[in-house]
Design an enzyme around this catalytic site. Structure first.
Site, mmCIF file in Angstrom:
data_model
loop_
_atom_site.group_PDB
_atom_site.id
_atom_site.type_symbol
_atom_site.label_atom_id
_atom_site.label_comp_id
_atom_site.label_asym_id
_atom_site.label_seq_id
_atom_site.Cartn_x
_atom_site.Cartn_y
_atom_site.Cartn_z
ATOM 1 N N ALA A 159 -26.368 -60.069 42.098
ATOM 2 C CA ALA A 159 -26.315 -58.697 41.591
ATOM 3 C C ALA A 159 -27.243 -57.831 42.428
ATOM 4 C CB ALA A 159 -26.733 -58.655 40.122
ATOM 5 N N ILE A 167 -30.707 -62.028 42.469
ATOM 6 C CA ILE A 167 -30.820 -60.580 42.322
ATOM 7 C C ILE A 167 -31.341 -59.998 43.636
ATOM 8 C CG2 ILE A 167 -31.754 -58.664 40.998
ATOM 9 C CD1 ILE A 167 -30.158 -60.588 39.262
ATOM 10 N N LYS A 168 -30.664 -58.968 44.110
ATOM 11 C CA LYS A 168 -31.162 -58.208 45.260
ATOM 12 C C LYS A 168 -31.670 -56.874 44.741
ATOM 13 C CE LYS A 168 -29.661 -56.021 49.596
ATOM 14 N NZ LYS A 168 -28.549 -55.886 50.587
ATOM 15 N N THR A 169 -32.918 -56.554 45.082
ATOM 16 C CA THR A 169 -33.495 -55.302 44.600
ATOM 17 C C THR A 169 -34.437 -54.742 45.646
ATOM 18 O OG1 THR A 169 -34.456 -54.266 42.630
ATOM 19 C CG2 THR A 169 -35.538 -56.257 43.433
ATOM 20 N N THR A 184 -29.065 -54.293 42.780
ATOM 21 C CA THR A 184 -29.464 -53.191 41.908
ATOM 22 C C THR A 184 -29.388 -51.860 42.647
ATOM 23 O OG1 THR A 184 -31.810 -53.491 42.437
ATOM 24 C CG2 THR A 184 -30.948 -54.658 40.512
#
Length: 291
Positions: free
Chosen positions: A172, A202-204, A174
């Protein structure tokens, strides 16, 4: 077929030694199926549990932006230095050599452009095509707080459910709504929601204040986005701080392929992520490798 005329009873059962099975100790993956763990073990180095992803999927909404005019000329020379390639299926099929044998995180959301509302995305790849392309994960944006928040979360849920059926991890990404502040409070919310929905990665974005709280509050690995182009020394400092504060890797694009020397830059990033080099040491490496 084995010769049935010469079957012998086995003797070396090592009854004095209990059976062992080396675990892949990646954050949050202990209860995942073997196939999904195997894919994650290709994305994250089993020794360091870190990764350097090369992102060049920008064209799915930006078109031929600076540095991505010719993937075969500008980006292909970087493939061998990356742990993972992040791209669209169109570029994968048309430009990336199958023999490069690098794990792929496949961009699986789209249907928007820089001319329209970026948060208005749909699932753009069927899971069977991601499997057909031998992807190690599929990625989609999630826009918490945006006009199309609900749809973007539904997109992620749809991909996660499909991924669980075939052992495909979902990353996911962000995205940030136009009116949202890029701060610790927002990214803690966005990353946690995506993880609670079941995303395995998660990539943020990295933030200067409170990133360690974002990483600690997320039960699955976080990789940071490179974001806009920075001077090389600043980009390496961002990498170092993110890894030091709990990130499991980077997914960089512009800060590598728009660098003065992209090969030297990706080598320097690799040194930070996998060898815990400081930004200063990594920048010295960049300068020494710079052609």
């Amino acid at each position: 077929m084995a010769d049935l005329d010469d079957i012998k009873d086995g003797k070396d059962f090592h009854t004095d030694k209990p059976q062992t099975n080396t675990l892949f100790a990646l954050k949050g993956c202990g209860a995942l199926d073997w196939g999904m763990q195997s894919r994650l073990a290709r994305i994250f180095n089993p020794k360091t549990r870190k990764t350097v992803m090369l992102a060049f999927d920008h064209g799915y909404f930006q078109g031929p932006t600076t540095g991505l005019e010719r993937i075969d000329i500008n980006i292909a020379p970087l493939f061998e230095y990356a742990d993972v390639l992040m791209c669209t299926r169109g570029i994968l099929r048309s430009v990336v050599p199958p023999a490069i044998n690098k794990p792929v995180v496949l961009r699986a959301s789209g249907a928007n452009s820089i001319l329209t509302e970026l948060s208005n995305e749909a699932v753009a790849v069927a899971m069977d095509d991601a499997v057909r392309l031998n992807s190690c994960a599929a990625a989609a944006q999630v826009y918490i707080g945006s006009e199309h928040e609900h749809q973007s979360i539904k997109n992620i849920i749809q991909l996660i459910d499909a991924g669980l059926r075939v052992g495909m991890p979902i990353m996911a990404v962000t995205g940030v709504g136009k009116d949202m502040a890029r701060d610790q409070r927002y990214f803690s919310l966005a990353t946690r929601i995506a993880a609670e929905m079941g995303a395995q990665i998660i990539k943020t974005y990295y933030v200067d204040k409170g990133f360690e709280r974002i990483a600690a509050g997320c039960p699955v690995p976080i990789v940071i986005a490179g974001g806009k182009k920075l001077p090389e020394r600043e980009a390496l400092e961002m990498c170092y701080q993110a890894i030091d504060q709990g990130a499991s890797g980077v997914d960089m694009g512009r800060n590598i392929f728009q660098s003065e020397d992209p090969v030297a830059m990706i080598k320097a990033v690799h040194a930070v992520v996998h060898h815990n080099e400081t930004a200063e040491r990594a920048y010295e490496l960049f300068l020494s490798e710079k052609s």
